[in-house]
Design an enzyme around this catalytic site. Sequence first.
Site, mmCIF file in Angstrom:
data_model
loop_
_atom_site.group_PDB
_atom_site.id
_atom_site.type_symbol
_atom_site.label_atom_id
_atom_site.label_comp_id
_atom_site.label_asym_id
_atom_site.label_seq_id
_atom_site.Cartn_x
_atom_site.Cartn_y
_atom_site.Cartn_z
ATOM 1 N N HIS A 215 0.933 -1.105 0.064
ATOM 2 C CA HIS A 215 0.002 -0.022 0.136
ATOM 3 C C HIS A 215 0.809 1.470 0.072
ATOM 4 O O HIS A 215 0.502 2.301 -0.252
ATOM 5 C CB HIS A 215 -0.986 0.166 1.153
ATOM 6 C CG HIS A 215 -0.305 -0.075 2.624
ATOM 7 N ND1 HIS A 215 0.075 -1.088 3.254
ATOM 8 C CD2 HIS A 215 -0.031 1.190 3.129
ATOM 9 C CE1 HIS A 215 0.614 -0.829 4.365
ATOM 10 N NE2 HIS A 215 0.597 0.569 4.412
ATOM 11 N N ASP A 242 0.435 -7.460 0.323
ATOM 12 C CA ASP A 242 0.698 -6.046 0.898
ATOM 13 C C ASP A 242 2.407 -6.033 0.756
ATOM 14 O O ASP A 242 2.989 -5.959 1.845
ATOM 15 C CB ASP A 242 0.191 -5.938 2.160
ATOM 16 C CG ASP A 242 0.384 -4.369 2.420
ATOM 17 O OD1 ASP A 242 0.691 -3.418 1.477
ATOM 18 O OD2 ASP A 242 -0.089 -3.905 3.597
ATOM 19 N N SER A 324 4.633 1.333 8.391
ATOM 20 C CA SER A 324 4.393 0.444 7.322
ATOM 21 C C SER A 324 5.517 0.133 6.533
ATOM 22 O O SER A 324 6.148 1.037 6.225
ATOM 23 C CB SER A 324 3.091 0.941 6.300
ATOM 24 O OG SER A 324 2.033 0.874 6.781
#
Length: 377
Positions: A215, A242, A324
């Site tokens: 993402h 992801d 992330s």
Amino acid sequence: MSGRFRVGAALTGIVVLTAAGLVAANGAQADGEVATAKLPAADQQLLQVQDQAQTLEGKLGSRAVGSYLDDAGSLVVSVSDQATANVVRQAGAIPKLVRYTLEQLLAVKSQLDDIATSSSAGRVRSWYVDPISGTVVVTAPSGTKDPITQRFLRKALANGDKVTLRRSRGTVTTTDESFGLLGGYQVDKNTGYTCSLGFNARTSDGGRIFLTAGHCTAGRPSFSRNGYIIGNTRSSSFPGNDFGTVSVIEGWDQQGRVERWGASDVMIRGTADDMVGAELCKSGKSTGWTCGKIVARNVTVNYGNNRVVRGLFQHTACVESGDSGGANVTGDYAQGITSGAALISGQCLDKHGQANESYSQPIGEALSASGASLVLG
């Protein structure tokens, strides 16, 4: 991280000022002393147990519901019949009898996956086959009463005691950063968002890349650090998976290390499988170095707006916005890449008296799909 790296334009001979070191690392070949160093006893034991688990699960196939480490660090294998339990015992592991077979539980999980992708899971957070309970564990926020969530839960609970419903506070979200350049170890997208670097790697043809969350690479942005260009997105997979890769231009000194925020860097020796019960630490630009345990694997996570990701593992290390893409390790071994977490007011659940729920993309799948291998420390 030590901050030892050079930024330059080797092809043109232009030398430019250096930026701070990359977050998680890779790059230089390991010297002879590191390559021949004896593994710590804890790492040796972990690898032995993982090998034992892989061998047993490969031998048992669908007769094994899954495996995990108990509190004493012993290998436990969940099975649904006594004959298979005897095989596990003879192999030196601890058998645990559960009611349902792996096929029965996977059928339930597959049904829920299909509902989430074809319709919606509402505010339901995640679901996975749990070898500890021998059920499919479904996690949803406490007090949720909207019709879409209730519909999903009704379909899940229609499977009877094959499903365990777990209520929890917080909202699950990806943990990219939604505001400008911040302090700490980070990589910045040209869209104004920030993420963390996972692991440096080389492609089969020698290409220089780093891995981060999918993402973070969605929309194929370029990345920089401290105002210096790192490179452009090479590949991206989100939702579904992801993970993503970013090409790294010449001049950046990629190293096989992970930043430990105030302690010695972690030298990466290889990759490890996500085993339930194993200890795990993660490095990220927002919360730094935090540790916990892996509590589930092959987890399907619903990030909302039809962004459903399969095959993640869940752990209890603190993860917040900006983390992330960061590195997840067990000892000196790469485990995965930070995907997201359940947060309350942008904070980890343990800051509100609850066990953290964090999610990561396994490193093996990301490397295989990218045709890459880690550069070791």
